[in-house]
Write an enzyme that holds these catalytic residues in place. Structure first.
Site, short mmCIF file in Angstrom:
data_model
loop_
_atom_site.label_atom_id
_atom_site.label_comp_id
_atom_site.label_asym_id
_atom_site.label_seq_id
_atom_site.Cartn_x
_atom_site.Cartn_y
_atom_site.Cartn_z
N HIS A 274 12.52 85.84 47.06
CA HIS A 274 12.45 86.69 48.27
C HIS A 274 13.10 86.03 49.47
CE1 HIS A 274 8.97 84.73 50.39
NE2 HIS A 274 8.61 84.39 49.17
N ASP B 201 10.26 78.61 51.86
CA ASP B 201 9.59 79.72 51.17
C ASP B 201 10.19 81.02 51.70
OD1 ASP B 201 7.90 81.60 50.10
OD2 ASP B 201 6.16 81.03 51.30
N GLU C 112 8.19 90.44 50.34
CA GLU C 112 7.22 89.65 49.57
C GLU C 112 6.07 89.15 50.43
OE1 GLU C 112 5.25 86.24 47.62
OE2 GLU C 112 6.23 86.30 49.56
N GLU C 113 6.37 88.70 51.65
CA GLU C 113 5.32 88.04 52.45
C GLU C 113 4.20 89.00 52.85
OE1 GLU C 113 4.83 84.99 52.78
OE2 GLU C 113 6.74 83.95 52.56
N ASP D 251 9.82 80.97 43.14
CA ASP D 251 9.22 80.86 44.48
C ASP D 251 8.62 79.46 44.61
OD1 ASP D 251 8.34 81.52 47.02
OD2 ASP D 251 7.39 83.40 46.40
N HIS E 4 4.23 77.40 54.61
CA HIS E 4 3.84 78.28 55.73
C HIS E 4 3.53 77.46 56.98
CE1 HIS E 4 3.06 82.37 53.55
NE2 HIS E 4 4.17 81.78 53.18
ZN ZN Z 1 7.19 82.82 48.85
#
Ligand code: ZN
Length: 350
Positions: free
Chosen positions: A74, A191, A225-226, A246, A326
């Site tokens: 993603h 990510d 995706e998030e 991922d 994150h």
């Molecule tokens: Zn991810």
């Protein structure tokens, strides 16, 4: 299976760096989709299309058309939207994706206004100065009400901020702060831009070597995706396997690290497909790919988004180890190369 083609590491890192610098919070990822599409446009024999919600679908013809496969990564990232313009001209935000306020405190941002203007600013606690607020600066709870954006513009009122063209619903993009050195890549949004770079590098490796996958293989560059529904649409109905690429969660208690690819056998959505995971392990063993097997405690993936949407195929998840996910993330070239080799071993394998 033929020997694995050479990994285009310099290309991978250059593409990744440019992609990291291209804004793409969920809902505002078009620039990153376009950049990926243009890069893949250089390679022969690919079919590219878009889903109606804007994801990129890339089809590589295989030696066989049956037993079709898919892989996904993603391109959308964490970010925010303007929730409210405060009476002092500063902004309250509504977060996009799952992160905590302390992970973005002090970060530079760009507000993309609906009139195509860009305004810079900084995410700060509303009581930011320790000369004024003393210990409160450390003790105050970071939440939607206490965090604000200070714009780099002369404004002290709601009206002056509106005059800048800033309004509720504008996208707010976090500075990625990309830095490379000693083999590391330090940046926000590894990510899952690292995963996208791995898939693009795998396509280049095949093209350079004049190879095609053993089965028709579709790549979905997903864009939601998030927020949980990225790959819910866009995977062809006839695929027998979906490989999700991922990031692997690195930290205390985890097997994963920044120098290996990881196979995630279970996350918050439960176990992945055991048979497919086992085959990936044996491919990695055969090809001497450095890997770890791990479980991610607070994690969901586009594989589960697809399963939840009714996808019926074996799903497995691999990816490079990413530290401080994150947050201000970091990985190493070795993990990216290992993951690319693994994708290629799977694409070329029976
Ligand atoms: Zn991810």
């Amino acid at each position: 299976m033929p020997a694995l083609p050479e990994i285009p590491t310099a290309f991978l890192l250059e593409f990744l760096t440019k992609l990291l610098k291209t804004p793409s919070p969920t809902g505002f990822s078009e620039p990153a989709i376009v950049f990926t599409e243009q890069t893949l446009g250089e390679f022969p024999n690919l079919k590219m299309s878009r889903t109606r919600k804007g994801a990129l679908v890339v089809t590589l013809p295989g030696a066989k058309d049956e037993g079709a496969r898919a892989a996904t990564a993603h391109v959308d990232t964490l970010g925010a939207m303007v929730k409210e313009i405060k009476s002092n001209g500063r902004l309250k935000l509504s977060r996009i994706g799952g992160y905590l306020w302390n992970t973005v405190e002090g970060e530079g941002v760009t507000v993309f206004t609906s009139k195509n203007r860009q305004v810079r600013g900084t995410i700060l606690l509303n009581k930011a100065s320790s000369h004024i607020f003393g210990n409160e600066v450390g003790e105050a709870k970071r939440d939607d009400d206490s965090m604000e954006v200070r714009l780099d513009a002369r404004t002290n009122s709601e009206l002056e901020t509106l005059d800048l063209g800033v309004n509720v619903g504008d996208f707010v993009v976090l500075d990625p702060r990309v830095e490379t050195g000693a083999g590391f890549i330090r940046s926000r949004h590894l990510d899952d831009k690292a995963g996208v770079a791995v898939l693009v590098a795998a396509v280049k490796a095949l093209a350079d070597a004049g190879l095609k996958p053993s089965h028709r293989t579709t790549l979905l560059i997903s864009n939601y995706e998030e927020v949980g529904h990225g790959a819910a649409a866009g995977i062809p109905d006839d695929v027998e396997e979906l490989l999700v690429v991922d990031m692997a969660a690195v930290g205390e208690g985890q097997n994963s690290d920044e120098f290996h690819a990881s196979l995630c056998v279970k996350d918050s959505g439960g176990p992945y497909h055991h048979g497919f995971s086992q085959r990936l392990r044996s491919l990695a063993d055969k090809k001497n790919i450095p890997y770890k097997v791990d479980i991610y405690p607070h994690y969901g993936s586009d594989g589960e988004a697809w399963w939840n949407a009714g996808g019926d195929a074996a799903v497995a998840l691999i990816g490079p180890g990413v530290d401080a996910s994150h947050n201000y993330e970091r990985t190493h070239t070795e993990a990216l190369v290992a993951t690319t080799k693994w994708v290629l071993a799977w694409m070329l394998g029976e």
